[in-house]
Design a protein around this motif. Sequence first.
Motif, PDB file in Angstrom:
ATOM      1  N   MET A   1       0.841  -1.189   0.000  1.00  0.00           N
ATOM      2  CA  MET A   1       0.000   0.000   0.000  1.00  0.00           C
ATOM      3  C   MET A   1       0.879   1.243   0.000  1.00  0.00           C
ATOM      4  SD  MET A   1      -3.140  -0.536   2.607  1.00  0.00           S
ATOM      5  CE  MET A   1      -4.625  -1.099   1.872  1.00  0.00           C
ATOM      6  N   PRO A   2       0.454   2.279  -0.699  1.00  0.00           N
ATOM      7  CA  PRO A   2       1.198   3.542  -0.685  1.00  0.00           C
ATOM      8  C   PRO A   2       1.173   4.160   0.721  1.00  0.00           C
ATOM      9  CG  PRO A   2      -0.490   3.521  -2.409  1.00  0.00           C
ATOM     10  CD  PRO A   2      -0.697   2.315  -1.573  1.00  0.00           C
ATOM     11  N   GLU A   3       2.148   5.004   0.995  1.00  0.00           N
ATOM     12  CA  GLU A   3       2.202   5.696   2.270  1.00  0.00           C
ATOM     13  C   GLU A   3       2.344   7.194   2.036  1.00  0.00           C
ATOM     14  OE1 GLU A   3       5.480   3.928   4.422  1.00  0.00           O
ATOM     15  OE2 GLU A   3       4.117   2.498   5.361  1.00  0.00           O
ATOM     16  N   ILE A   4       1.758   7.965   2.943  1.00  0.00           N
ATOM     17  CA  ILE A   4       1.862   9.420   2.922  1.00  0.00           C
ATOM     18  C   ILE A   4       2.473   9.852   4.248  1.00  0.00           C
ATOM     19  CG2 ILE A   4       0.601  11.609   2.814  1.00  0.00           C
ATOM     20  CD1 ILE A   4       0.307  10.177   0.219  1.00  0.00           C
ATOM     21  N   LYS A   5       3.462  10.719   4.178  1.00  0.00           N
ATOM     22  CA  LYS A   5       4.062  11.287   5.386  1.00  0.00           C
ATOM     23  C   LYS A   5       3.550  12.723   5.524  1.00  0.00           C
ATOM     24  CE  LYS A   5       8.433  12.388   7.603  1.00  0.00           C
ATOM     25  NZ  LYS A   5       9.902  12.337   7.479  1.00  0.00           N
ATOM     26  N   PHE A   6       2.919  13.013   6.665  1.00  0.00           N
ATOM     27  CA  PHE A   6       2.405  14.346   6.957  1.00  0.00           C
ATOM     28  C   PHE A   6       3.296  15.044   7.973  1.00  0.00           C
ATOM     29  CE2 PHE A   6      -1.619  12.501   5.470  1.00  0.00           C
ATOM     30  CZ  PHE A   6      -2.099  13.540   4.697  1.00  0.00           C
ATOM     31  N   SER A   7       3.360  16.346   7.861  1.00  0.00           N
ATOM     32  CA  SER A   7       4.050  17.185   8.833  1.00  0.00           C
ATOM     33  C   SER A   7       3.136  18.379   9.124  1.00  0.00           C
ATOM     34  CB  SER A   7       5.382  17.661   8.261  1.00  0.00           C
ATOM     35  OG  SER A   7       5.996  18.564   9.135  1.00  0.00           O
ATOM     36  N   TYR A   8       2.848  18.579  10.418  1.00  0.00           N
ATOM     37  CA  TYR A   8       1.973  19.687  10.803  1.00  0.00           C
ATOM     38  C   TYR A   8       2.243  20.058  12.251  1.00  0.00           C
ATOM     39  CZ  TYR A   8      -2.180  22.319  12.098  1.00  0.00           C
ATOM     40  OH  TYR A   8      -3.026  23.295  12.570  1.00  0.00           O
ATOM     41  N   SER A   9       2.436  21.322  12.507  1.00  0.00           N
ATOM     42  CA  SER A   9       2.582  21.850  13.861  1.00  0.00           C
ATOM     43  C   SER A   9       3.626  21.081  14.681  1.00  0.00           C
ATOM     44  CB  SER A   9       1.218  21.837  14.562  1.00  0.00           C
ATOM     45  OG  SER A   9       1.259  22.558  15.758  1.00  0.00           O
ATOM     46  N   GLY A  10       4.777  20.819  14.056  1.00  0.00           N
ATOM     47  CA  GLY A  10       5.859  20.134  14.750  1.00  0.00           C
ATOM     48  C   GLY A  10       5.690  18.629  14.890  1.00  0.00           C
ATOM     49  N   GLN A  11       4.623  18.078  14.342  1.00  0.00           N
ATOM     50  CA  GLN A  11       4.374  16.640  14.411  1.00  0.00           C
ATOM     51  C   GLN A  11       4.591  16.025  13.027  1.00  0.00           C
ATOM     52  OE1 GLN A  11       0.776  15.470  16.763  1.00  0.00           O
ATOM     53  NE2 GLN A  11       0.308  17.644  16.569  1.00  0.00           N
ATOM     54  N   GLU A  12       5.153  14.835  12.993  1.00  0.00           N
ATOM     55  CA  GLU A  12       5.305  14.095  11.750  1.00  0.00           C
ATOM     56  C   GLU A  12       4.776  12.683  11.947  1.00  0.00           C
ATOM     57  OE1 GLU A  12       9.295  14.078  10.300  1.00  0.00           O
ATOM     58  OE2 GLU A  12       9.245  16.212   9.814  1.00  0.00           O
ATOM     59  N   PHE A  13       4.088  12.171  10.954  1.00  0.00           N
ATOM     60  CA  PHE A  13       3.600  10.799  11.014  1.00  0.00           C
ATOM     61  C   PHE A  13       3.353  10.283   9.616  1.00  0.00           C
ATOM     62  CE2 PHE A  13       0.133  13.733  11.560  1.00  0.00           C
ATOM     63  CZ  PHE A  13      -0.829  13.294  10.685  1.00  0.00           C
ATOM     64  N   THR A  14       3.387   8.976   9.475  1.00  0.00           N
ATOM     65  CA  THR A  14       3.180   8.312   8.194  1.00  0.00           C
ATOM     66  C   THR A  14       1.953   7.422   8.297  1.00  0.00           C
ATOM     67  OG1 THR A  14       5.555   8.328   7.773  1.00  0.00           O
ATOM     68  CG2 THR A  14       4.243   6.786   6.489  1.00  0.00           C
ATOM     69  N   THR A  15       1.174   7.385   7.234  1.00  0.00           N
ATOM     70  CA  THR A  15      -0.014   6.540   7.206  1.00  0.00           C
ATOM     71  C   THR A  15      -0.067   5.752   5.907  1.00  0.00           C
ATOM     72  OG1 THR A  15      -2.421   6.485   7.436  1.00  0.00           O
ATOM     73  CG2 THR A  15      -1.515   8.342   6.226  1.00  0.00           C
ATOM     74  N   SER A  16      -0.572   4.546   5.981  1.00  0.00           N
ATOM     75  CA  SER A  16      -0.843   3.752   4.778  1.00  0.00           C
ATOM     76  C   SER A  16      -2.130   4.258   4.156  1.00  0.00           C
ATOM     77  CB  SER A  16      -0.995   2.272   5.136  1.00  0.00           C
ATOM     78  OG  SER A  16       0.204   1.757   5.625  1.00  0.00           O
ATOM     79  N   THR A  17      -2.206   4.174   2.847  1.00  0.00           N
ATOM     80  CA  THR A  17      -3.388   4.654   2.138  1.00  0.00           C
ATOM     81  C   THR A  17      -3.958   3.539   1.276  1.00  0.00           C
ATOM     82  OG1 THR A  17      -2.152   5.398   0.210  1.00  0.00           O
ATOM     83  CG2 THR A  17      -2.405   6.973   2.009  1.00  0.00           C
ATOM     84  N   PRO A  18      -5.229   3.646   0.905  1.00  0.00           N
ATOM     85  CA  PRO A  18      -5.790   2.654  -0.014  1.00  0.00           C
ATOM     86  C   PRO A  18      -5.129   2.792  -1.386  1.00  0.00           C
ATOM     87  CG  PRO A  18      -7.360   4.425   0.388  1.00  0.00           C
ATOM     88  CD  PRO A  18      -6.199   4.664   1.300  1.00  0.00           C
ATOM     89  N   LEU A  19      -5.186   1.744  -2.196  1.00  0.00           N
ATOM     90  CA  LEU A  19      -4.590   1.807  -3.529  1.00  0.00           C
ATOM     91  C   LEU A  19      -5.236   2.882  -4.380  1.00  0.00           C
ATOM     92  CD1 LEU A  19      -3.973  -1.950  -4.348  1.00  0.00           C
ATOM     93  CD2 LEU A  19      -2.308  -0.203  -3.728  1.00  0.00           C
ATOM     94  N   SER A  20      -6.509   3.097  -4.212  1.00  0.00           N
ATOM     95  CA  SER A  20      -7.179   4.237  -4.844  1.00  0.00           C
ATOM     96  C   SER A  20      -8.258   4.693  -3.874  1.00  0.00           C
ATOM     97  CB  SER A  20      -7.791   3.861  -6.199  1.00  0.00           C
ATOM     98  OG  SER A  20      -8.801   2.894  -6.055  1.00  0.00           O
ATOM     99  N   GLY A  21      -8.264   5.964  -3.600  1.00  0.00           N
ATOM    100  CA  GLY A  21      -9.218   6.492  -2.624  1.00  0.00           C
ATOM    101  C   GLY A  21      -8.814   7.863  -2.150  1.00  0.00           C
ATOM    102  N   HIS A  22      -9.030   8.113  -0.858  1.00  0.00           N
ATOM    103  CA  HIS A  22      -8.827   9.449  -0.315  1.00  0.00           C
ATOM    104  C   HIS A  22      -8.187   9.399   1.069  1.00  0.00           C
ATOM    105  CE1 HIS A  22     -11.392  11.444  -3.347  1.00  0.00           C
ATOM    106  NE2 HIS A  22     -11.971  10.251  -3.365  1.00  0.00           N
ATOM    107  N   VAL A  23      -7.536  10.489   1.413  1.00  0.00           N
ATOM    108  CA  VAL A  23      -6.971  10.695   2.738  1.00  0.00           C
ATOM    109  C   VAL A  23      -7.338  12.113   3.156  1.00  0.00           C
ATOM    110  CG1 VAL A  23      -4.859  10.854   4.109  1.00  0.00           C
ATOM    111  CG2 VAL A  23      -5.005   9.190   2.263  1.00  0.00           C
ATOM    112  N   LYS A  24      -7.875  12.262   4.361  1.00  0.00           N
ATOM    113  CA  LYS A  24      -8.154  13.588   4.915  1.00  0.00           C
ATOM    114  C   LYS A  24      -7.530  13.673   6.300  1.00  0.00           C
ATOM    115  CE  LYS A  24     -12.395  15.120   2.642  1.00  0.00           C
ATOM    116  NZ  LYS A  24     -13.794  15.541   2.854  1.00  0.00           N
ATOM    117  N   LEU A  25      -6.981  14.839   6.603  1.00  0.00           N
ATOM    118  CA  LEU A  25      -6.414  15.124   7.911  1.00  0.00           C
ATOM    119  C   LEU A  25      -7.192  16.293   8.502  1.00  0.00           C
ATOM    120  CD1 LEU A  25      -4.138  14.685  10.024  1.00  0.00           C
ATOM    121  CD2 LEU A  25      -2.803  16.381   8.737  1.00  0.00           C
ATOM    122  N   TYR A  26      -7.651  16.118   9.736  1.00  0.00           N
ATOM    123  CA  TYR A  26      -8.422  17.147  10.435  1.00  0.00           C
ATOM    124  C   TYR A  26      -7.720  17.551  11.730  1.00  0.00           C
ATOM    125  CZ  TYR A  26     -12.585  15.578   7.786  1.00  0.00           C
ATOM    126  OH  TYR A  26     -13.488  15.240   6.814  1.00  0.00           O
TER     127      TYR A  26
END
Length: 87
Positions: A1-26
């Motif tokens: 599965m693909p992975e996305i690495k996010f960085s926000y407000s001094g925090q970093e984390f990686t998440t697995s994503t579906p092969l086709s679909g969506h990712v939202k961060l709130y």
Amino acid sequence: MPEIKFSYSGQEFTTSTPLSGHVKLYAVPEDYSDDGLYLATWANGEIEPVPACTIGDTVLLAHLEIAQDGKSCKRIYLAEGVKYAQK
């Protein structure tokens, strides 16, 4: 599965994503989530998960669409201060 690495407000984390679909961060209240963030991932055809807190207390930080080949993503929305990289 693909992975996305996010960085926000001094925090970093990686998440697995579906092969086709969506990712939202709130951003959400800290009494809902200790780090103040809620990450939703879902495949095309599935129901979008949303934070189970008062809708007025959430702020959309990022929305990415994962391509059907899972190798690329399209930025739908990205709030100021949010960064991401596809791994």
